[in-house]
Scaffold this active site. Structure first.
Site, short mmCIF file in Angstrom:
data_model
loop_
_atom_site.label_atom_id
_atom_site.label_comp_id
_atom_site.label_asym_id
_atom_site.label_seq_id
_atom_site.Cartn_x
_atom_site.Cartn_y
_atom_site.Cartn_z
CE LYS A 189 -4.33 0.94 2.43
NZ LYS A 189 -4.95 0.84 3.76
C1 E4P Z 1 -8.38 1.85 3.77
O1 E4P Z 1 -7.53 1.16 3.28
C2 E4P Z 1 -8.22 2.59 5.02
O2 E4P Z 1 -7.49 1.80 5.91
C3 E4P Z 1 -9.52 2.92 5.71
O3 E4P Z 1 -10.63 2.50 4.98
C4 E4P Z 1 -9.61 4.26 6.30
O4 E4P Z 1 -10.85 4.40 6.95
P1 E4P Z 1 -11.16 5.57 7.96
O5 E4P Z 1 -11.31 6.83 7.18
O6 E4P Z 1 -12.45 5.18 8.63
O7 E4P Z 1 -10.00 5.65 8.92
#
Ligand code: E4P
Length: 213
Positions: free
Chosen positions: A83
Site C-alpha cells: 500500500k
Molecule cells: C483503507 O484502506 C483505510 O485503511 C480505511 O478504509 C480508512 O478508513 P477511515 O477513514 O475510517 O479511517
C-alpha cells in the site's frame, strides 16, 4: 463485490473468515498501531488466516525507502499487497513496483484524477476514501461513480477498492456504483446480515415451536 476487512485485529479477521465471506484484508499504520504488535508478525498472522489480498502500508515518504519497505513486506507472503500513498514519491514507487511485478494498492485517494493517474501507471487496486470526504461535507460516493466511468471508458483493470466505509449504506451505495471491493471495519461488516425483523421472526418461530412440544 468483494468484501475486505479494514483491520489488523486477528480475532476479527478470524471471525469474518469463519463465515466464508472474507475476500481480503486492508491495514494501515493507524490500525496496526492500535494492535500494539510487531508489524511483520501481524502481517504473517493475517496471511495465515486468509489467502486473499492483504494490504500492508509503507511508512516512508521517499521512493527509495518505500521500495526497501515494499520488497521486505513482499517477502512475508505471496498475497501481501503493498500500500503506497498517492503522492509524487508514491507514484514513482508504483512505477518501480509494476516493473518488479509487485502488486500495489494506492491509498489516500480523494479525487478522480488521482485515480486516473494511478491506473495509468498500473496500480492493482485504488482506494478512494469515501467516509473522509463525507466528513468534510463532500460527496464521497460521487468519487466512486466518477472512477467507475473513467476506468470503464479506458478499460483500466485497476480495481476500485472503496475505503473509509462507515456504515452499511456506504457499502450498498458503493456496490450500486460499481466498486469492485468494499473494505470496512468489523463493526460495519457484522451489520451487513443483521436485521431486527430476522431476529424477531426467529424468536417467534422458536416460541411457537416450543408450544407444539
Ligand atoms: C483503507 O484502506 C483505510 O485503511 C480505511 O478504509 C480508512 O478508513 P477511515 O477513514 O475510517 O479511517
Amino acid at each position: 463485490m468483494k468484501f475486505f476487512l479494514d483491520t489488523a485485529n486477528i480475532d476479527q479477521i478470524k471471525a469474518a473468515n469463519d463465515m466464508g465471506i472474507l475476500d481480503g484484508v486492508t491495514t494501515n499504520p493507524s490500525l496496526v498501531a492500535r494492535e500494539g504488535k510487531d508489524f511483520r508478525t501481524l502481517v504473517e498472522q493475517i496471511c495465515r488466516i486468509t489467502s486473499g489480498p492483504v494490504s500492508a502500508e509503507v511508512v516512508s515518504t521517499e521512493c527509495r525507502a518505500m521500495m526497501t519497505e515494499a520488497r521486505e513486506l513482499r517477502q512475508i507472503a505471496p498475497n501481501v499487497i503493498i500500500k503506497l500513498p498517492t503522492i509524487a514519491e508514491g507514484i514513482k514507487a508504483l512505477k518501480i513496483c509494476v516493473a518488479e511485478e509487485i502488486p500495489v494498492n494506492m491509498t489516500l485517494v480523494f479525487q478522480p484524477l488521482q485515480a486516473l493517474i494511478v491506473a495509468k501507471v498500473g496500480a492493482k487496486f485504488c482506494s478512494p476514501f469515501l467516509g473522509r470526504l463525507d466528513d468534510i461535507g463532500e460527496d464521497g460516493m460521487k468519487l466512486i461513480h466518477d472512477m467507475r466511468q473513467i476506468y470503464d471508458n479506458y478499460m483500466f483493470e485497476t480495481e476500485i477498492l472503496a475505503a473509509s466505509l462507515r456504515h452499511p449504506f456506504h457499502v450498498l451505495e458503493a456496490a450500486k456504483a460499481g466498486a469492485d471491493i468494499g473494505t470496512m471495519p468489523y463493526s460495519v461488516f457484522e451489520q451487513l446480515w443483521k436485521h431486527p425483523l430476522t431476529d424477531l421472526g426467529l424468536e417467534k418461530f422458536l416460541s411457537d415451536w416450543k408450544k407444539l412440544k
